[in-house]
Design a protein around this motif. Structure first.
Motif, PDB file in Angstrom:
ATOM      1  N   THR A  41      17.671  -7.181   8.495  1.00 37.10           N
ATOM      2  CA  THR A  41      18.662  -7.466   9.010  1.00 37.10           C
ATOM      3  C   THR A  41      18.551  -6.252  10.392  1.00 37.10           C
ATOM      4  OG1 THR A  41      20.363  -7.629   7.328  1.00 37.10           O
ATOM      5  CG2 THR A  41      21.008  -6.773   9.386  1.00 37.10           C
ATOM      6  N   ARG A  42      18.708  -6.579  11.435  1.00 32.59           N
ATOM      7  CA  ARG A  42      18.015  -5.861  12.977  1.00 32.59           C
ATOM      8  C   ARG A  42      18.904  -5.242  13.433  1.00 32.59           C
ATOM      9  NH1 ARG A  42      13.213  -7.510  14.776  1.00 32.59           N
ATOM     10  NH2 ARG A  42      12.404  -9.548  14.300  1.00 32.59           N
ATOM     11  N   ASP A  43      18.917  -4.263  14.108  1.00 30.42           N
ATOM     12  CA  ASP A  43      19.911  -3.247  14.304  1.00 30.42           C
ATOM     13  C   ASP A  43      20.155  -2.814  13.340  1.00 30.42           C
ATOM     14  OD1 ASP A  43      18.541  -3.404  16.951  1.00 30.42           O
ATOM     15  OD2 ASP A  43      19.539  -5.550  17.111  1.00 30.42           O
ATOM     16  N   PRO A  44      20.704  -2.503  12.049  1.00 27.49           N
ATOM     17  CA  PRO A  44      20.976  -1.886  11.197  1.00 27.49           C
ATOM     18  C   PRO A  44      22.380  -0.540  11.744  1.00 27.49           C
ATOM     19  CG  PRO A  44      19.732  -0.546  11.209  1.00 27.49           C
ATOM     20  CD  PRO A  44      19.271  -1.053  11.620  1.00 27.49           C
ATOM     21  N   ARG A  45      23.452  -0.560  11.230  1.00 28.79           N
ATOM     22  CA  ARG A  45      24.394   0.735  11.303  1.00 28.79           C
ATOM     23  C   ARG A  45      24.073   1.974  10.877  1.00 28.79           C
ATOM     24  NH1 ARG A  45      27.674   3.190  13.738  1.00 28.79           N
ATOM     25  NH2 ARG A  45      30.197   2.761  13.664  1.00 28.79           N
ATOM     26  N   THR A  46      23.623   3.078  11.858  1.00 28.22           N
ATOM     27  CA  THR A  46      23.063   3.857  12.271  1.00 28.22           C
ATOM     28  C   THR A  46      24.978   5.183  12.162  1.00 28.22           C
ATOM     29  OG1 THR A  46      22.422   4.318  14.069  1.00 28.22           O
ATOM     30  CG2 THR A  46      21.247   3.459  12.560  1.00 28.22           C
ATOM     31  N   ILE A  47      23.959   6.336  11.751  1.00 25.47           N
ATOM     32  CA  ILE A  47      24.916   7.604  11.515  1.00 25.47           C
ATOM     33  C   ILE A  47      24.041   8.869  12.305  1.00 25.47           C
ATOM     34  CG2 ILE A  47      25.232   8.015   9.423  1.00 25.47           C
ATOM     35  CD1 ILE A  47      28.000   8.500   9.993  1.00 25.47           C
ATOM     36  N   LEU A  57       8.546 -14.098  -1.336  1.00 27.51           N
ATOM     37  CA  LEU A  57       7.594 -12.397  -1.533  1.00 27.51           C
ATOM     38  C   LEU A  57       6.740 -12.322  -0.837  1.00 27.51           C
ATOM     39  CD1 LEU A  57       8.610 -12.366  -5.649  1.00 27.51           C
ATOM     40  CD2 LEU A  57       9.981 -11.444  -3.816  1.00 27.51           C
ATOM     41  N   SER A  58       6.364 -13.496   0.082  1.00 28.70           N
ATOM     42  CA  SER A  58       4.973 -12.933   0.386  1.00 28.70           C
ATOM     43  C   SER A  58       5.306 -13.457   1.601  1.00 28.70           C
ATOM     44  CB  SER A  58       3.413 -13.901   0.414  1.00 28.70           C
ATOM     45  OG  SER A  58       4.176 -15.562   0.938  1.00 28.70           O
ATOM     46  N   LEU A  59       7.000 -12.902   2.479  1.00 29.53           N
ATOM     47  CA  LEU A  59       7.241 -12.868   3.814  1.00 29.53           C
ATOM     48  C   LEU A  59       7.182 -11.823   4.251  1.00 29.53           C
ATOM     49  CD1 LEU A  59      10.374 -15.616   3.765  1.00 29.53           C
ATOM     50  CD2 LEU A  59       7.891 -16.301   4.252  1.00 29.53           C
ATOM     51  N   PRO A  60       6.916 -11.518   5.856  1.00 27.69           N
ATOM     52  CA  PRO A  60       6.777 -10.664   5.985  1.00 27.69           C
ATOM     53  C   PRO A  60       8.911 -10.274   6.210  1.00 27.69           C
ATOM     54  CG  PRO A  60       5.249 -12.251   8.192  1.00 27.69           C
ATOM     55  CD  PRO A  60       6.336 -12.819   6.864  1.00 27.69           C
ATOM     56  N   ILE A  61       8.471  -8.447   6.013  1.00 21.62           N
ATOM     57  CA  ILE A  61       9.880  -8.132   6.258  1.00 21.62           C
ATOM     58  C   ILE A  61      10.693  -8.765   7.623  1.00 21.62           C
ATOM     59  CG2 ILE A  61       9.525  -5.921   6.951  1.00 21.62           C
ATOM     60  CD1 ILE A  61      11.729  -6.943   4.080  1.00 21.62           C
ATOM     61  N   GLU A  62       9.897  -8.643   8.148  1.00 12.82           N
ATOM     62  CA  GLU A  62      10.433  -8.669   9.497  1.00 12.82           C
ATOM     63  C   GLU A  62      10.896  -9.430  10.119  1.00 12.82           C
ATOM     64  OE1 GLU A  62       9.188  -6.792  14.066  1.00 12.82           O
ATOM     65  OE2 GLU A  62       7.307  -7.965  12.769  1.00 12.82           O
ATOM     66  N   GLU A  63      10.914 -10.993   9.175  1.00  8.52           N
ATOM     67  CA  GLU A  63      11.367 -11.901   9.610  1.00  8.52           C
ATOM     68  C   GLU A  63      12.658 -12.536   8.374  1.00  8.52           C
ATOM     69  OE1 GLU A  63       8.891 -15.462   8.145  1.00  8.52           O
ATOM     70  OE2 GLU A  63       7.297 -14.666   9.233  1.00  8.52           O
ATOM     71  N   ALA A  88      18.427  -0.378  -0.877  1.00 11.83           N
ATOM     72  CA  ALA A  88      18.029  -1.337   0.732  1.00 11.83           C
ATOM     73  C   ALA A  88      16.786   0.164   0.609  1.00 11.83           C
ATOM     74  CB  ALA A  88      19.175  -1.122   1.468  1.00 11.83           C
ATOM     75  N   THR A  89      15.988  -0.927   1.697  1.00 14.12           N
ATOM     76  CA  THR A  89      14.506   0.210   1.794  1.00 14.12           C
ATOM     77  C   THR A  89      15.085   0.102   3.842  1.00 14.12           C
ATOM     78  OG1 THR A  89      12.852   0.395   2.013  1.00 14.12           O
ATOM     79  CG2 THR A  89      13.823  -1.669   2.296  1.00 14.12           C
ATOM     80  N   ILE A  90      14.361   0.942   4.311  1.00 15.24           N
ATOM     81  CA  ILE A  90      14.623   0.903   5.876  1.00 15.24           C
ATOM     82  C   ILE A  90      13.304  -0.008   6.431  1.00 15.24           C
ATOM     83  CG2 ILE A  90      14.390   2.368   8.011  1.00 15.24           C
ATOM     84  CD1 ILE A  90      15.956   4.646   6.210  1.00 15.24           C
ATOM     85  N   VAL A  91      13.284  -0.708   7.276  1.00 14.62           N
ATOM     86  CA  VAL A  91      12.326  -0.864   7.529  1.00 14.62           C
ATOM     87  C   VAL A  91      11.879  -0.154   9.501  1.00 14.62           C
ATOM     88  CG1 VAL A  91      11.275  -3.375   9.185  1.00 14.62           C
ATOM     89  CG2 VAL A  91      12.923  -3.571   6.894  1.00 14.62           C
ATOM     90  N   GLU A  92      10.715   0.061   9.468  1.00 20.76           N
ATOM     91  CA  GLU A  92       9.829   0.648  11.153  1.00 20.76           C
ATOM     92  C   GLU A  92       8.888   0.265  12.136  1.00 20.76           C
ATOM     93  OE1 GLU A  92      11.355   4.849   8.833  1.00 20.76           O
ATOM     94  OE2 GLU A  92       9.473   4.486   9.031  1.00 20.76           O
ATOM     95  N   ASP A  93       8.752   0.807  12.953  1.00 19.17           N
ATOM     96  CA  ASP A  93       8.091  -0.171  13.614  1.00 19.17           C
ATOM     97  C   ASP A  93       6.372   0.646  13.685  1.00 19.17           C
ATOM     98  OD1 ASP A  93       8.755   2.186  15.982  1.00 19.17           O
ATOM     99  OD2 ASP A  93      10.149   0.734  16.879  1.00 19.17           O
ATOM    100  N   THR A 115      15.064  -0.249  12.896  1.00 21.80           N
ATOM    101  CA  THR A 115      14.320  -1.183  13.718  1.00 21.80           C
ATOM    102  C   THR A 115      15.557  -2.599  12.559  1.00 21.80           C
ATOM    103  OG1 THR A 115      12.104  -2.095  12.549  1.00 21.80           O
ATOM    104  CG2 THR A 115      12.207  -1.262  14.783  1.00 21.80           C
ATOM    105  N   GLY A 116      15.836  -1.941  11.526  1.00 26.84           N
ATOM    106  CA  GLY A 116      16.052  -2.883  10.312  1.00 26.84           C
ATOM    107  C   GLY A 116      16.308  -2.237   9.431  1.00 26.84           C
ATOM    108  N   ILE A 117      17.013  -3.156   8.177  1.00 24.90           N
ATOM    109  CA  ILE A 117      17.513  -3.028   7.003  1.00 24.90           C
ATOM    110  C   ILE A 117      17.056  -4.097   5.671  1.00 24.90           C
ATOM    111  CG2 ILE A 117      20.166  -2.581   6.560  1.00 24.90           C
ATOM    112  CD1 ILE A 117      19.653  -0.241   5.209  1.00 24.90           C
ATOM    113  N   PHE A 118      16.522  -3.523   4.637  1.00 26.49           N
ATOM    114  CA  PHE A 118      16.828  -4.518   3.766  1.00 26.49           C
ATOM    115  C   PHE A 118      17.472  -4.359   3.202  1.00 26.49           C
ATOM    116  CE2 PHE A 118      14.350  -7.588   0.729  1.00 26.49           C
ATOM    117  CZ  PHE A 118      15.009  -9.145   1.909  1.00 26.49           C
ATOM    118  N   THR A 119      18.531  -5.546   2.168  1.00 26.53           N
ATOM    119  CA  THR A 119      19.060  -4.836   0.780  1.00 26.53           C
ATOM    120  C   THR A 119      18.282  -5.661  -0.287  1.00 26.53           C
ATOM    121  OG1 THR A 119      21.099  -6.123   1.082  1.00 26.53           O
ATOM    122  CG2 THR A 119      20.760  -3.880   1.938  1.00 26.53           C
ATOM    123  N   ASP A 120      19.181  -5.243  -1.335  1.00 28.59           N
ATOM    124  CA  ASP A 120      18.768  -6.180  -2.871  1.00 28.59           C
ATOM    125  C   ASP A 120      19.951  -7.344  -2.578  1.00 28.59           C
ATOM    126  OD1 ASP A 120      21.194  -5.386  -2.970  1.00 28.59           O
ATOM    127  OD2 ASP A 120      20.526  -3.593  -4.373  1.00 28.59           O
ATOM    128  N   GLY A 121      20.588  -7.521  -1.967  1.00 27.41           N
ATOM    129  CA  GLY A 121      21.719  -8.055  -1.741  1.00 27.41           C
ATOM    130  C   GLY A 121      21.032  -9.342  -1.075  1.00 27.41           C
TER     131      GLY A 121
END
Length: 335
Positions: free
Chosen positions: A285-291, A276-282, A245-250, A256-262
């Motif tokens: 997964t927005r508002d990921p579960r955090t701790i 693959l050329s799409l913006p990751i923001e589109e 997975a990777t974290i997405v930051e503004d 602001t989000g997370i994107f996983t291999d799933g």
């Protein structure tokens, strides 16, 4: 050589008949505990207060089967933060009384209340002025008469088929010891973190002491992309960091989000390689579960199991400071 009894050839014990013997023992012991629960009163409260106010240690004294129960009671209290140790009555009268101090308190176990070795130790406590709690099945015994508090542990009948072996009586002693331990724990206000301090070497200690900050990944190890990145860039970050997975930051560095291999597999199945050329923001997964890093690692494990996810974003005031993967928790023994 004495011939020990074996299974009798001339008596047929079918499984159900034999099982009923075991069930009868369990019922008898449960009934005695229920009777004791209805019988006990202020004496149990007084005993718990003596133990909780003790400035030294609780010295648990016993012989034989009662002694074995005493060892367990002392161990339970010690694990809950009450300094306690077991003193074998026979060893006590042969030098081990030197371990007892006037700041200590005594818990004496004897079903009959007349055990010679136990009674021989009792005067030493009286001379020191240490309070004595008696747990005995005979409230009229000498032990009961010479103690400050008496807890009645008498039973109607032992549970073994002969009605002779200490079974029901020792089970009740153990249960009363657990009751005392529970009451003392309440009086002391013990917290889970305190309990963990007494168990640092086991999995219990790891579950209760380990924080997210102790096992999370930080710095360059954290997979992260900006919200303006493409799916291809996110894929490179996922594969290079190995978290799946990777974290997405503004632009302010807020998660602001997370994107996983799933997410990636599902995206490729639905929209093909052109995605693959799409913006990751589109597609993230927005508002990921955090701790937060100061939370218990066990809590992170619980969240992952409940939500069926393999990693959590670690944030402080909304900023991603790290990431924690379930494999890190498993390697740390948080199970």
């Amino acid at each position: 050589m004495v011939s020990l009894p074996r299974e009798r050839d001339n008596v047929v014990f079918d499984d159900e008949r034999l099982l009923e013997v075991g069930r009868r023992v369990l019922r008898m012991e449960a009934e005695e505990i229920a009777r004791a629960a209805a019988r006990v009163g202020r004496e149990l409260v007084e005993a718990a207060r003596i133990i909780s106010r003790c400035e030294g240690r609780l010295v648990v004294v016993g012989m034989g089967k009662s002694g074995l129960v005493g060892r367990k009671i002392a161990a339970t209290l010690a694990s809950l933060g009450t300094p306690a140790f077991f003193l074998h009555a026979a060893e006590g009268s042969h030098g081990d009384l030197g371990m007892v101090c006037r700041e200590d308190a005594g818990l004496f176990l004897s079903n009959s209340g007349q055990t010679r070795e136990v009674l021989e130790v009792l005067p030493f406590f009286r001379r020191l002025g240490a309070p004595v709690i008696a747990m005995t099945g005979n409230p009229s015994s000498r032990l009961a008469g010479d103690s400050d508090v008496v807890i009645h542990s008498g039973v109607e009948k032992e549970a073994d088929p002969l009605g002779l072996a200490p079974t029901t009586s020792t089970t009740l002693q153990l249960a009363l010891g657990d009751a005392l331990a529970g009451m003392v724990t309440e009086l002391r206000g013990l917290r889970p973190e305190d309990f963990a301090l007494f168990h640092p070497g086991g999995s219990l200690g790891r579950r209760l002491l380990l924080r997210v900050s102790d096992v999370m990944s930080t710095g360059e190890r954290v997979p992260r992309v900006t919200s303006g990145a493409s799916v291809r860039e996110a894929l490179f970050e996922i594969t290079s960091k190995g978290f799946g997975a990777t974290i997405v930051e503004d632009e302010r560095g807020m998660a602001t989000g997370i994107f996983t291999d799933g997410d990636l597999r599902r995206l490729l199945e639905d929209r093909g390689v052109d995605s693959l050329s799409l913006p990751i923001e589109e597609v993230m997964t927005r508002d990921p579960r955090t701790i937060s890093p100061d939370r218990l690692a066990a809590e992170a494990m619980h969240i992952m199991e409940e939500r069926e996810i393999s990693c959590l974003v670690v944030t402080e005031e909304g900023r991603a400071t790290g990431i924690i993967h379930i494999h890190e928790l498993l390697k740390a023994g948080v199970v």
